[in-house]
Scaffold this active site. Structure first.
Site, PDB file in Angstrom:
ATOM      1  N   PHE A   1      -3.211  -3.764   0.528  1.00  0.00           N
ATOM      2  CA  PHE A   1      -3.909  -4.040  -0.734  1.00  0.00           C
ATOM      3  C   PHE A   1      -4.222  -2.796  -1.548  1.00  0.00           C
ATOM      4  O   PHE A   1      -4.479  -2.877  -2.746  1.00  0.00           O
ATOM      5  CB  PHE A   1      -5.219  -4.803  -0.465  1.00  0.00           C
ATOM      6  CG  PHE A   1      -6.304  -3.990   0.202  1.00  0.00           C
ATOM      7  CD1 PHE A   1      -7.061  -3.068  -0.505  1.00  0.00           C
ATOM      8  CD2 PHE A   1      -6.578  -4.168   1.556  1.00  0.00           C
ATOM      9  CE1 PHE A   1      -8.063  -2.328   0.121  1.00  0.00           C
ATOM     10  CE2 PHE A   1      -7.570  -3.427   2.186  1.00  0.00           C
ATOM     11  CZ  PHE A   1      -8.318  -2.495   1.467  1.00  0.00           C
TER      12      PHE A   1
ATOM     13  N   LYS B   1       6.638  -8.713   0.535  1.00  0.00           N
ATOM     14  CA  LYS B   1       5.458  -9.532   0.793  1.00  0.00           C
ATOM     15  C   LYS B   1       4.289  -8.789   0.164  1.00  0.00           C
ATOM     16  O   LYS B   1       3.775  -7.818   0.704  1.00  0.00           O
ATOM     17  CB  LYS B   1       5.218  -9.721   2.290  1.00  0.00           C
ATOM     18  CG  LYS B   1       3.932 -10.520   2.577  1.00  0.00           C
ATOM     19  CD  LYS B   1       3.461 -10.348   4.000  1.00  0.00           C
ATOM     20  CE  LYS B   1       2.099 -10.981   4.228  1.00  0.00           C
ATOM     21  NZ  LYS B   1       0.995 -10.348   3.461  1.00  0.00           N
TER      22      LYS B   1
ATOM     23  N   SER C   1      -2.686  -1.615   8.969  1.00  0.00           N
ATOM     24  CA  SER C   1      -3.465  -1.212  10.136  1.00  0.00           C
ATOM     25  C   SER C   1      -2.555  -0.849  11.303  1.00  0.00           C
ATOM     26  O   SER C   1      -1.409  -1.295  11.392  1.00  0.00           O
ATOM     27  CB  SER C   1      -4.415  -2.334  10.555  1.00  0.00           C
ATOM     28  OG  SER C   1      -3.696  -3.394  11.170  1.00  0.00           O
TER      29      SER C   1
ATOM     30  N   CYS D   1      -5.316   5.967   3.103  1.00  0.00           N
ATOM     31  CA  CYS D   1      -5.100   6.587   4.408  1.00  0.00           C
ATOM     32  C   CYS D   1      -5.074   8.102   4.325  1.00  0.00           C
ATOM     33  O   CYS D   1      -5.030   8.768   5.364  1.00  0.00           O
ATOM     34  CB  CYS D   1      -3.809   6.071   5.037  1.00  0.00           C
ATOM     35  SG  CYS D   1      -2.329   6.528   4.129  1.00  0.00           S
TER      36      CYS D   1
ATOM     37  N   GLU E   1     -11.242   4.291  11.550  1.00  0.00           N
ATOM     38  CA  GLU E   1     -11.044   4.235  10.107  1.00  0.00           C
ATOM     39  C   GLU E   1     -11.989   3.199   9.492  1.00  0.00           C
ATOM     40  O   GLU E   1     -11.955   2.018   9.850  1.00  0.00           O
ATOM     41  CB  GLU E   1      -9.600   3.872   9.780  1.00  0.00           C
ATOM     42  CG  GLU E   1      -9.296   3.931   8.294  1.00  0.00           C
ATOM     43  CD  GLU E   1      -7.836   3.601   7.987  1.00  0.00           C
ATOM     44  OE1 GLU E   1      -7.124   4.449   7.435  1.00  0.00           O
ATOM     45  OE2 GLU E   1      -7.418   2.466   8.313  1.00  0.00           O
TER      46      GLU E   1
END
Length: 505
Positions: free
Chosen positions: A151, A176, A230, A285, A386
């Protein structure tokens, strides 16, 4: 306000989904639902794969020069729509306008790289490798590529990290899109067909749940999977897709650390950390949420960091003065706030708490202000996991060696940074840090698209990273051709079991 029901895209056409499940897209600054996207059915995902598969042959046989010209045209289309896409990205994700604009421009940058595909995809050749034999290696496309998108960068990741090099090298794509933030990617796909004029089926787009996306990992028509998300999901995608014979690049979680030595330029260092830690509300990230600070300057560092963090303007993402926008969804806000409470429960010193911030006029927005924990120790999970929000943890260290050891103990190794004026320590850090992307007095050590985004350890699974020459290699395979033409001499020569082998003295 009416809620827009979006469609999925197959063969260049936007089609109504037959699903019974619709997923909301919110304006992160107001909390209002502004659109719904379909949880596409398995049949609809398979439609997208079939479309990409049908388009592959013609597109892969399109000349390099024609594909390059189309990439140049595509670059111009993106540049004409930067302002529109910036506003849309800010609304659905929550980045401030500068950050959202950067997101869009980071889709343009790899497109510019892809314009060089006639050079990037050159192979190698030698004549007379052995007497009468010539050998050449070419880079050829794989087929259908699946891109599974997170996202947090709705323009850069699908339309920068995935599509440009994939299609420039002759592949077709099924994206996707991320269901919380699909609108930017969808609008870009509209432009891809309507203004750039790409052949139908070159890029297809669905929104769906993990259940339906499993098809992308197992369908034999998919030749490679590129994923960002993730670590847990990345490991699953890597293991399943690889077991089905597919190439995989999985860019995963991070807990990037900085080492701040007492000889650093303190003001500049804190400015860089504020930018890297709280930029994009920490939802990236390559954020810098964990700071190992040498004890001799730790008090001064924390004081200055708090002072600058408190001055950040938290507000509506698409207001020009906003420096820190909201988080993407209410669910994600709760996730970040739960982590803040966990830090408190673990005994970390809460220097600045951003949980209760309210933006007048935008009370429904998903805001979390800058948050700082000091004296975070090795037994505290808040310092190692995280959080993906505007939360900074301070780990006090005595020496360079202690700081480096703490950093390298992390299971993640996306980025690592040192702030120092000492050339010896900078070189030692560059040499010994586990980080795949290393910064020396650079808070966000993300290289340009001409170099690979090179995370390590549990931050990446695969063999070739996104972007740079790694990206070109990921989307192509080697085809090596050996040629021989018969002449009067070779026709009379007996053919060896090791035909064409290198001659020996």
């Amino acid at each position: 306000m009416s809620i827009l029901r979006k469609k999925y895209c197959v063969n260049g056409e936007w089609r109504e989904s037959k699903t019974e499940k619709w997923m909301p897209v919110t304006d992160s600054s107001t909390g209002e639902v502004i659109a719904e996207v379909p949880c596409c059915t398995a049949a609809e995902v398979e439609e997208a794969i079939a479309s990409a598969d049908a388009a592959f042959r013609d597109w892969s046989l399109t000349s390099l020069s024609m594909r390059a010209q189309m990439m140049f045209k595509w670059r111009d289309v993106l540049n004409r729509h930067v302002d529109e896409l910036t506003r849309l990205c800010a609304q659905e994700l929550g980045k401030n306008l500068d950050e959202a604009r950067g997101d869009v421009l980071k889709a343009v940058e790899p497109t510019e790289l892809a314009c060089a595909l006639p050079y990037l995809t050159q192979g190698a050749a030698s004549m007379q490798v052995t007497t009468g034999f010539d050998t050449a290696t070419y880079r050829v496309p794989l087929g259908v590529i699946a891109g599974i998108v997170p996202f947090n960068f709705p323009a850069m990741i699908p339309w920068g990290w995935m599509v440009p090099l994939a299609i420039a090298t002759g592949n077709t794509v099924v994206l996707k899109a991320a269901s919380p933030t699909p609108l930017t990617a969808m609008r870009i796909l509209e432009l891809f067909y309507e203004e750039a004029g790409f052949p139908k089926g070159v890029v297809n787009l669905v929104t769906c749940s993990r259940k339906e996306s499993e098809i992308l990992l197992t369908d034999p028509r998919i030749k490679a999977v590129t994923f960002v998300g993730s670590t847990e999901v990345g490991k699953h995608i890597y293991s399943v897709a690889a077991a089905h014979g597919k190439r995989v690049q999985a860019q995963c979680e991070a807990k990037n650390h900085a080492l701040v030595l007492d000889d650093c330029d303190l003001e500049s260092t804190v400015n860089a950390i504020v930018n890297s830690t709280y930029g994009c509300a920490g939802m990236r990230c390559m954020a810098l949420p964990a700071i190992c600070v040498q004890e001799t300057i730790a008090d001064e560092f924390v004081k200055l960091l708090k002072e600058k963090a408190r001055k950040m303007v938290v507000g509506c993402a698409y207001h020009p003065g906003t420096k820190l926008g909201p988080l993407v969804t209410l669910e994600h806000k709760r996730f970040v706030c739960d982590w803040i409470q966990k830090g408190v429960d673990e005994g970390a010193e809460l220097v600045l708490d951003g949980r209760d911030i309210v933006v007048p006029g935008y009370e429904g927005g998903f805001f979390v202000g800058p948050t700082i924990f000091d004296r975070v120790t090795r037994d505290m999970t808040v310092g190692d996991r995280e959080i993906f929000g505007p939360v900074t943890v301070i780990k006090r260290v005595k020496t360079f060696e202690e700081g480096l050891e703490i950093m390298n103990a992390s299971p993640f190794a996306n980025g690592s940074v040192i702030f120092t004026q000492n050339g010896y320590y900078a070189r030692q850090f560059e040499l010994l840090s586990d980080g795949g992307m290393v910064g020396i007095n650079v808070g966000i050590p993300v290289p340009s698209a001409y170099f690979p985004f090179s995370g390590n350890k549990d931050s990446f699974f695969g063999d070739q990273h996104v972007l740079g020459l790694d990206g070109v290699r990921f989307y192509t395979r080697a085809k090596t051709v050996t040629k021989h033409w018969y002449d009067e001499h070779s026709r009379k020569r007996a053919v060896s079991t090791w035909e064409g082998t290198v001659e020996r003295i």
